[in-house]
Design an enzyme around this catalytic site. Structure first.
Site, short mmCIF file in Angstrom:
data_model
loop_
_atom_site.label_atom_id
_atom_site.label_comp_id
_atom_site.label_asym_id
_atom_site.label_seq_id
_atom_site.Cartn_x
_atom_site.Cartn_y
_atom_site.Cartn_z
N LYS A 1 -3.49 -1.42 15.96
CA LYS A 1 -2.26 -0.40 16.85
C LYS A 1 -3.25 -0.20 17.63
O LYS A 1 -4.86 -0.33 18.00
CB LYS A 1 -1.97 1.00 16.37
CG LYS A 1 -0.43 1.44 15.65
CD LYS A 1 -0.96 2.66 15.27
CE LYS A 1 -1.82 2.95 14.39
NZ LYS A 1 -2.03 2.47 12.95
N GLU B 1 1.10 -1.48 -0.01
CA GLU B 1 0.22 -0.11 0.50
C GLU B 1 1.10 1.23 -0.08
O GLU B 1 2.04 1.28 0.37
CB GLU B 1 -0.87 0.09 1.46
CG GLU B 1 -0.34 0.05 2.68
CD GLU B 1 -0.68 1.04 3.52
OE1 GLU B 1 -1.51 1.68 3.67
OE2 GLU B 1 -1.08 0.35 4.69
N1 PSU Z 1 -2.01 1.49 10.35
C1 PSU Z 1 -0.85 1.81 10.88
N2 PSU Z 1 -0.30 3.01 9.80
C2 PSU Z 1 -1.02 3.15 8.87
C3 PSU Z 1 -2.12 2.97 8.43
C4 PSU Z 1 -2.73 2.34 9.38
O1 PSU Z 1 -0.43 1.90 11.54
O2 PSU Z 1 -0.05 3.64 7.89
C5 PSU Z 1 -2.90 3.68 6.70
C6 PSU Z 1 -3.66 2.49 6.67
O3 PSU Z 1 -3.65 2.72 4.82
C7 PSU Z 1 -5.02 1.85 6.84
C8 PSU Z 1 -5.83 3.33 7.00
O4 PSU Z 1 -5.80 1.65 6.02
O5 PSU Z 1 -3.85 3.97 7.72
C9 PSU Z 1 -6.81 3.72 7.69
O6 PSU Z 1 -7.10 4.42 7.54
P1 PSU Z 1 -8.63 4.48 9.11
O7 PSU Z 1 -8.50 4.50 9.64
O8 PSU Z 1 -8.43 6.45 8.40
O9 PSU Z 1 -9.57 3.69 7.37
#
Ligand code: PSU
Ligand code: MN
Length: 302
Positions: free
Chosen positions: A155, A21
């Protein structure tokens, strides 16, 4: 959709390919190190025998596999849009630069014929979601995209328990790699267990093949804890977590900005300790994903 030649040749030949990604590059890592780390992630995939395919939207076109220019743009351009599935149409139609999340990367990888995908952490249910409704689009996306996703869990800034419940409800497969603990990204153990454990990449490839044979459309999440000796010191982790959650409220951060804000807060307030852990776990995931892709390519069940 433009598939880089190296990637399309590998796919045609039935060789191992790993999707990566781009939101972790644009929004998850500090700009100073993001291009370097993105290349290290690709190198970790190659070292374990697979072809990396980093996915992004460049000048309004879906790119499966990035050249040097595109990767640098994603890493350094201040206008790159964090693009989940719902953003894809608008990012493409407006000719914008977009970094793909777990949800949109999984979707595009699947359409390109790529089966295995590596990231850092999965998005999940946020704390207070019963009031805010903040659940990552990653979760419902994985309910209908049959890829294997290697991650270091979620996390602990998220509601881990609720995230695991949602994964169960959505019938998303979950296998721990050599561990019964669901990992907590910066730490090896989130305090919750996984329903299944695999001891080898080949076992995970067999699991994927068995699911395919049944026509299951859900993803298989492979939970791969950060390596021994690399996790954040627990006390620093707890203290930073508490401060990050407070800062989130104080700054009234909502929506798609929440995750980048929390990651940035950790990187800033631990003076590089969380950044190093983040890098270590992503490289570890890239290597395991490559091993799974190699096993899958060699499998007669494929
Ligand atoms: N978790 C991490 N690092 C990240 C992300 C998630 O530890 O960079 C990024 C990934 O691209 C994930 C996105 O798909 O954040 C999720 O964002 P949201 O919580 O807004 O859906
Ligand atoms: Mn959200």
């Amino acid at each position: 959709m433009i598939i880089a030649e190296e990637v399309s040749t590998a796919l045609q030949d039935g060789r191992a390919v790993v999707a990566l990604e781009s939101t972790i590059i644009s929004h998850g890592l500090p700009t100073e190190s993001s291009a370097r780390v993105a290349r290290e992630i690709e190198a970790a995939v190659r070292d374990s025998g697979a072809v990396p395919a980093t996915i992004a939207i460049v000048a309004g076109q879906v790119r499966i596999g990035l050249d040097d220019d595109a990767l640098d743009q994603i890493a350094t351009d201040g206008n790159v849009v964090k693009s989940s599935i719902r953003d894809l149409g608008s990012v493409i139609a407006s000719g914008s630069l977009g970094a793909t999340t777990v949800a949109s990367t999984a979707y595009l990888a699947h359409r390109a014929g790529i089966r295995v995908f590596a990231t850092g952490g999965l998005g999940g249910v946020h704390r207070g979601a019963s009031q805010s409704f903040d659940e990552s689009a990653d979760l419902p996306a994985l309910a209908h995209i049959p890829v294997a996703l290697v991650c270091a869990g979620v996390k602990s800034i998220l509601d881990v328990h609720a995230t695991l419940e949602r994964l169960e409800t959505l019938s998303v497969g979950l296998v721990g790699y050599r561990s019964e603990k669901f990992p907590g990204f910066y730490i090896q153990d989130s305090g919750y267990a996984v329903p299944w454990v695999a001891q080898s990449a080949a076992e995970i490839a067999d699991t994927l093949a068995a699911r395919d044979a049944l026509g299951l459309e859900q993803a298989l999440v492979v939970a791969n804890p950060i390596p021994d000796g690399k996790e954040m010191p627990r006390e620093l982790h707890e203290a930073t977590l508490a401060a990050a959650l407070e800062a989130l409220q104080d700054n009234k951060i909502t929506g798609k900005d929440v995750t980048p804000f929390l990651l940035g807060f950790f990187h800033e307030h631990t003076h590089g300790v969380s950044l190093q852990a983040n890098i270590d776990l992503v490289l570890n995931n890239a290597g395991l994903a490559a091993q799974i892709a190699v096993s899958l390519a060699a499998s007669p069940l494929r």
